[in-house]
Design an enzyme around this catalytic site. Structure first.
Site, PDB file in Angstrom:
ATOM      1  CG  ASN A  22     -97.533  23.218  64.354  1.00  0.00           C
ATOM      2  OD1 ASN A  22     -97.515  23.227  63.187  1.00  0.00           O
ATOM      3  ND2 ASN A  22     -97.673  22.082  65.100  1.00  0.00           N
ATOM      4  CB  ALA A  23     -93.507  25.147  60.849  1.00  0.00           C
TER       5      ALA A  23
END
Length: 171
Positions: A40-41
């Site tokens: 997840n960024a």
């Protein structure tokens, strides 16, 4: 079917921006941390915007967001969902968090940013109709999801969209 519970908000009374996800995924629930899925960024973006990247211990990331005027929470207090995909959330099972109370106790919040379309849709459908008039005056912005499932946009493009959080927080 997994019954998932949201975490308490990361916030203090000086928050100016509220970032809302939908509901913690399996990895986040297991680790008891927002956006714990390594692909997840979210924390990579927070690292670039506020120095709160995944390389910083979680408690310090938390403090950096709070000091920067950023609050973090989820639309759903609880819901049924097999797996971690937002698309798998059973809408009829959603119990939304108490945003009337939250926004009343965080009067400086002037922008609510949604981490993806699912969070925005759930909020508009299940929360907004029941909010008192004053919190409805808050501005809303749907940002591209930081989820690895939303891989159709390059990181730099996501970061450009997410820079609105830094601007709204006053940095």
């Amino acid at each position: 079917m997994t019954h998932a519970q949201s975490f308490p908000p990361i916030a203090d009374t000086h928050a100016r921006v509220l970032i809302l996800g939908s509901l913690p995924g399996q990895t986040s629930l297991r680790m008891q941390q927002y956006y714990a899925q390594p692909q997840n960024a979210f924390w990579k973006i927070m690292g670039r915007l506020f120095g709160a990247g995944a390389d910083v211990p979680y408690a310090e990331r938390y403090r950096k967001l709070v000091r920067s005027g950023v609050a973090l929470w989820d639309v759903c207090a609880s819901a049924e969902r097999p797996g971690s995909l937002d698309s798998a959330i059973v809408t009829s099972s959603v119990v939304p968090n108490d945003f009337a109370a939250f926004l009343a106790s965080h009067p400086h919040i002037h922008l609510v940013c949604f981490n993806g379309a699912k969070a925005a849709g759930l909020y508009r459908r299940l929360v907004l109709p029941d909010l008192p008039e004053a919190p409805r005056l808050v501005a809303y912005r749907t940002l591209p999801s930081t989820s690895p499932a939303h891989a159709g946009m390059r990181f730099e493009e996501k970061l450009a969209h997410w820079s609105v959080v830094k601007e709204a927080a006053g940095h």
